[in-house]
Motif scaffolding. Sequence first.
Motif, PDB file in Angstrom:
ATOM      1  N   GLU A  91      25.789  -8.212 -38.729  1.00 60.68           N
ATOM      2  CA  GLU A  91      26.000  -6.955 -38.029  1.00 60.68           C
ATOM      3  C   GLU A  91      24.673  -6.494 -37.436  1.00 60.68           C
ATOM      4  O   GLU A  91      23.606  -6.747 -37.999  1.00 60.68           O
ATOM      5  CB  GLU A  91      26.531  -5.873 -38.973  1.00 60.68           C
ATOM      6  CG  GLU A  91      27.981  -6.092 -39.395  1.00 60.68           C
ATOM      7  CD  GLU A  91      28.472  -5.012 -40.348  1.00 60.68           C
ATOM      8  OE1 GLU A  91      27.667  -4.125 -40.673  1.00 60.68           O
ATOM      9  OE2 GLU A  91      29.638  -5.093 -40.751  1.00 60.68           O
ATOM     10  N   LEU A 173      31.336  -1.127 -43.009  1.00 61.02           N
ATOM     11  CA  LEU A 173      32.120  -0.111 -42.316  1.00 61.02           C
ATOM     12  C   LEU A 173      33.603  -0.378 -42.528  1.00 61.02           C
ATOM     13  O   LEU A 173      34.008  -1.507 -42.807  1.00 61.02           O
ATOM     14  CB  LEU A 173      31.814  -0.118 -40.810  1.00 61.02           C
ATOM     15  CG  LEU A 173      30.347   0.046 -40.417  1.00 61.02           C
ATOM     16  CD1 LEU A 173      30.213  -0.128 -38.914  1.00 61.02           C
ATOM     17  CD2 LEU A 173      29.843   1.413 -40.827  1.00 61.02           C
ATOM     18  N   TRP A 186      34.554   9.520 -32.400  1.00 59.53           N
ATOM     19  CA  TRP A 186      33.220   9.097 -32.826  1.00 59.53           C
ATOM     20  C   TRP A 186      32.162   9.501 -31.812  1.00 59.53           C
ATOM     21  O   TRP A 186      32.398   9.500 -30.599  1.00 59.53           O
ATOM     22  CB  TRP A 186      33.176   7.580 -33.004  1.00 59.53           C
ATOM     23  CG  TRP A 186      34.002   7.076 -34.149  1.00 59.53           C
ATOM     24  CD1 TRP A 186      35.325   6.746 -34.135  1.00 59.53           C
ATOM     25  CD2 TRP A 186      33.556   6.867 -35.490  1.00 59.53           C
ATOM     26  NE1 TRP A 186      35.729   6.334 -35.375  1.00 59.53           N
ATOM     27  CE2 TRP A 186      34.670   6.396 -36.229  1.00 59.53           C
ATOM     28  CE3 TRP A 186      32.329   7.032 -36.133  1.00 59.53           C
ATOM     29  CZ2 TRP A 186      34.578   6.077 -37.585  1.00 59.53           C
ATOM     30  CZ3 TRP A 186      32.231   6.719 -37.479  1.00 59.53           C
ATOM     31  CH2 TRP A 186      33.347   6.254 -38.186  1.00 59.53           C
ATOM     32  N   GLY A 191      24.324   5.764 -34.777  1.00 63.02           N
ATOM     33  CA  GLY A 191      24.828   5.902 -36.137  1.00 63.02           C
ATOM     34  C   GLY A 191      25.117   7.332 -36.536  1.00 63.02           C
ATOM     35  O   GLY A 191      25.024   7.684 -37.724  1.00 63.02           O
ATOM     36  N   CYS A 199      31.111  10.422 -41.836  1.00 65.90           N
ATOM     37  CA  CYS A 199      30.855   8.981 -41.634  1.00 65.90           C
ATOM     38  C   CYS A 199      29.520   8.708 -40.959  1.00 65.90           C
ATOM     39  O   CYS A 199      29.412   7.796 -40.119  1.00 65.90           O
ATOM     40  CB  CYS A 199      31.985   8.328 -40.841  1.00 65.90           C
ATOM     41  SG  CYS A 199      33.581   8.387 -41.643  1.00 65.90           S
ATOM     42  N   SER A 202      27.670   5.238 -38.960  1.00 64.53           N
ATOM     43  CA  SER A 202      28.453   4.473 -37.994  1.00 64.53           C
ATOM     44  C   SER A 202      28.546   5.289 -36.709  1.00 64.53           C
ATOM     45  O   SER A 202      28.077   6.423 -36.630  1.00 64.53           O
ATOM     46  CB  SER A 202      29.839   4.149 -38.552  1.00 64.53           C
ATOM     47  OG  SER A 202      30.550   3.331 -37.650  1.00 64.53           O
ATOM     48  N   ASP A 203      29.143   4.692 -35.669  1.00 63.36           N
ATOM     49  CA  ASP A 203      29.298   5.415 -34.408  1.00 63.36           C
ATOM     50  C   ASP A 203      30.360   4.722 -33.571  1.00 63.36           C
ATOM     51  O   ASP A 203      30.954   3.723 -33.996  1.00 63.36           O
ATOM     52  CB  ASP A 203      27.969   5.500 -33.652  1.00 63.36           C
ATOM     53  CG  ASP A 203      27.313   4.145 -33.426  1.00 63.36           C
ATOM     54  OD1 ASP A 203      28.022   3.200 -33.025  1.00 63.36           O
ATOM     55  OD2 ASP A 203      26.097   4.030 -33.664  1.00 63.36           O
ATOM     56  N   GLN A 206      29.710   0.919 -32.814  1.00 64.02           N
ATOM     57  CA  GLN A 206      29.928   0.036 -33.952  1.00 64.02           C
ATOM     58  C   GLN A 206      31.412  -0.106 -34.272  1.00 64.02           C
ATOM     59  O   GLN A 206      31.885  -1.194 -34.625  1.00 64.02           O
ATOM     60  CB  GLN A 206      29.166   0.555 -35.171  1.00 64.02           C
ATOM     61  CG  GLN A 206      27.651   0.465 -35.027  1.00 64.02           C
ATOM     62  CD  GLN A 206      26.935   0.877 -36.300  1.00 64.02           C
ATOM     63  OE1 GLN A 206      27.376   0.556 -37.389  1.00 64.02           O
ATOM     64  NE2 GLN A 206      25.839   1.600 -36.158  1.00 64.02           N
ATOM     65  N   GLN A 207      32.151   0.974 -34.162  1.00 66.78           N
ATOM     66  CA  GLN A 207      33.574   0.905 -34.468  1.00 66.78           C
ATOM     67  C   GLN A 207      34.322   0.039 -33.453  1.00 66.78           C
ATOM     68  O   GLN A 207      35.228  -0.716 -33.807  1.00 66.78           O
ATOM     69  CB  GLN A 207      34.175   2.312 -34.524  1.00 66.78           C
ATOM     70  CG  GLN A 207      33.717   3.129 -35.714  1.00 66.78           C
ATOM     71  CD  GLN A 207      34.146   2.522 -37.043  1.00 66.78           C
ATOM     72  OE1 GLN A 207      35.282   2.064 -37.182  1.00 66.78           O
ATOM     73  NE2 GLN A 207      33.258   2.507 -38.010  1.00 66.78           N
TER      74      GLN A 207
END
Length: 358
Positions: A91, A173, A186, A191, A199, A202-203, A206-207
Amino acid sequence: MKHLNKLRVALCAAVVVVIFLVGCKKGQETLNNDTLNDTQFLLSRIEAFQLLRDAVNSGIKTNGTMTVEEMRENLDLVSNFEHSEHMFHFENTVLDTLYVSMPAINANGFVNEADVVATYNAFEIALGKCLANVDDNMNVPSYFSVVMPESGSKDDSEIKFIFDRGIPTQDSLVVYHGPFTEEDNWIWGDGRGKCNGGCFGSDAAQQLSLKFRFEGTHSNPRAKYILANVEHVVDISHSNNYAADYYVYFEDPNPQTCSNYWIFAYEAYAGDDRKPCIGYDEMNCYWRNLNRLLRSSTGPLHYSPRLNSPYNQCELISRDLYSKTDQPFESVLVHLAKVRYCNVNWFIPIPGHDEYDL
């Protein structure tokens, strides 16, 4: 470095069972005689280069030659076979580049075999130095792409080895298996988590990336795969003249209505919020766009521009691009699509040859 002695013994003895090949476009294979589908051919070619390298490095003279394209294919296959840790999941990888001098080409357009071996040796030395000097802990390499110099370019004397490097990780994640829902609003990047403040870490980028990663799993736990013709492309959806040269601008011929761009881009003005929220409807729209443009075999970005390799993975990266002073906006916040292309050839070593360990 892999256990090469064991590999050589196993390569000579083992007959592999070909499982399947992911994404080979008919009539477009760059490896000769339509043999890209044959994993045994690729293994034999890797073995032949390893034996040539050992002979040359031990002082044995060779007068053999190969074409420039054959050299590229050999460097591509062997660098990924010996140094790419592609069986691990990564990642947040970064792209890095090594530069190795291009060997001389004779009047007939061929390169001496000994010079190709010297080029590979120089690559290994450069890779070792690069990884030894990494200061971000992302020191595990994977997916080497070999880019030959273009005549007349400013770096026409150097071969580029472009590769991912990162840290093998377990999933950190939550993986959403379906379309984004009302809970999936998001923030663009960095992040910064969900729009409601949850959360963090993450952002949106990334999702979205989680839905387009190459899993690299097989029902047989002993299955391995070989990479061929790796190519990396970083696409950007916002046309500008101040982004890095290696961003490739692509304009969607069939734009959707979720935003002005096929992946996120936002022109920021003085006083604007630098943490824009991407709602779940817009997230789903970008997800559909990436499926249509990249994952679909008829998509305009499904095959790589130089080697015509098929799509393998897409990682979305958030960037804040600073504008020149003559622009009306102060900055542009974007998602970049870091697309990895390659052919993936699965095989299972024959039982009884457990030392055959990639």
